[in-house]
Design a protein around this motif. Structure first.
Motif, PDB file in Angstrom:
ATOM      1  N   ARG A 115       0.820  -1.215   0.000  1.00 28.50           N
ATOM      2  CA  ARG A 115       0.000   0.000   0.000  1.00 28.50           C
ATOM      3  C   ARG A 115       0.853   1.263   0.000  1.00 28.50           C
ATOM      4  O   ARG A 115       0.608   2.219   0.735  1.00 28.50           O
ATOM      5  N   ILE A 116       1.887   1.228  -0.830  1.00 26.37           N
ATOM      6  CA  ILE A 116       2.732   2.409  -1.007  1.00 26.37           C
ATOM      7  C   ILE A 116       2.043   3.311  -2.036  1.00 26.37           C
ATOM      8  O   ILE A 116       1.818   2.887  -3.168  1.00 26.37           O
TER       9      ILE A 116
ATOM     10  N   GLU B 199       8.125   8.268  -4.005  1.00 25.69           N
ATOM     11  CA  GLU B 199       9.200   7.882  -4.910  1.00 25.69           C
ATOM     12  C   GLU B 199      10.123   6.876  -4.238  1.00 25.69           C
ATOM     13  O   GLU B 199      10.349   6.948  -3.025  1.00 25.69           O
ATOM     14  N   ALA B 200      10.640   5.958  -5.045  1.00 31.81           N
ATOM     15  CA  ALA B 200      11.560   4.954  -4.508  1.00 31.81           C
ATOM     16  C   ALA B 200      12.544   4.530  -5.584  1.00 31.81           C
ATOM     17  O   ALA B 200      12.200   4.459  -6.764  1.00 31.81           O
ATOM     18  N   VAL B 201      13.760   4.262  -5.158  1.00 36.55           N
ATOM     19  CA  VAL B 201      14.736   3.601  -6.012  1.00 36.55           C
ATOM     20  C   VAL B 201      14.501   2.109  -5.796  1.00 36.55           C
ATOM     21  O   VAL B 201      14.380   1.649  -4.661  1.00 36.55           O
ATOM     22  N   ILE B 202      14.426   1.374  -6.892  1.00 38.99           N
ATOM     23  CA  ILE B 202      14.097  -0.048  -6.835  1.00 38.99           C
ATOM     24  C   ILE B 202      15.274  -0.868  -7.340  1.00 38.99           C
ATOM     25  O   ILE B 202      15.795  -0.610  -8.427  1.00 38.99           O
ATOM     26  N   LEU B 203      15.666  -1.854  -6.557  1.00 34.70           N
ATOM     27  CA  LEU B 203      16.668  -2.834  -6.974  1.00 34.70           C
ATOM     28  C   LEU B 203      16.043  -4.218  -6.880  1.00 34.70           C
ATOM     29  O   LEU B 203      15.340  -4.519  -5.920  1.00 34.70           O
TER      30      LEU B 203
ATOM     31  N   PHE C 235      14.416   2.027  -1.518  1.00 30.22           N
ATOM     32  CA  PHE C 235      14.902   3.123  -0.687  1.00 30.22           C
ATOM     33  C   PHE C 235      14.597   4.443  -1.385  1.00 30.22           C
ATOM     34  O   PHE C 235      14.414   4.476  -2.602  1.00 30.22           O
ATOM     35  N   PRO C 236      14.517   5.522  -0.609  1.00 31.94           N
ATOM     36  CA  PRO C 236      14.187   6.810  -1.208  1.00 31.94           C
ATOM     37  C   PRO C 236      15.325   7.320  -2.080  1.00 31.94           C
ATOM     38  O   PRO C 236      16.485   6.964  -1.859  1.00 31.94           O
ATOM     39  N   PRO C 237      14.984   8.147  -3.081  1.00 32.14           N
ATOM     40  CA  PRO C 237      16.029   8.731  -3.923  1.00 32.14           C
ATOM     41  C   PRO C 237      16.984   9.573  -3.072  1.00 32.14           C
ATOM     42  O   PRO C 237      16.566  10.222  -2.119  1.00 32.14           O
TER      43      PRO C 237
END
Length: 77
Positions: A40-41, A46-50, A71-73
């Motif tokens: 439920r984001i 915003e998020a950096v995705i790996l 994690f956040p930018p």
């Protein structure tokens, strides 16, 4: 299938266990977007995705046992 999720900073607020690392169950071949939906984001976050240590986006398909890191930018210099 189960995937492992690691969240950091403000994204940890969406962790179901209150801890930064946990596993969730998704449909086979689900995209990263399903992780965001399950947690439920909101789309405004915003998020950096790996995925398995490599840069990904919300359309990236997942496989059983994958590790998703959110994690956040980062900003600054």
């Amino acid at each position: 299938m189960k995937v492992y999720v690691h969240t950091f900073a403000n994204l940890r607020d969406y962790a179901p266990t209150g801890k930064g690392s946990f596993e969730i169950a998704l449909a086979d071949g689900a995209p990263v977007a399903d992780v965001f939906a399950t947690l439920r984001i909101p789309p405004t976050v915003e998020a950096v995705i790996l995925v398995n240590g490599r840069r990904a986006d919300q359309t990236t398909p997942l496989a059983a046992g994958d590790e998703v890191t959110l994690f956040p930018p980062m900003e600054g210099g």
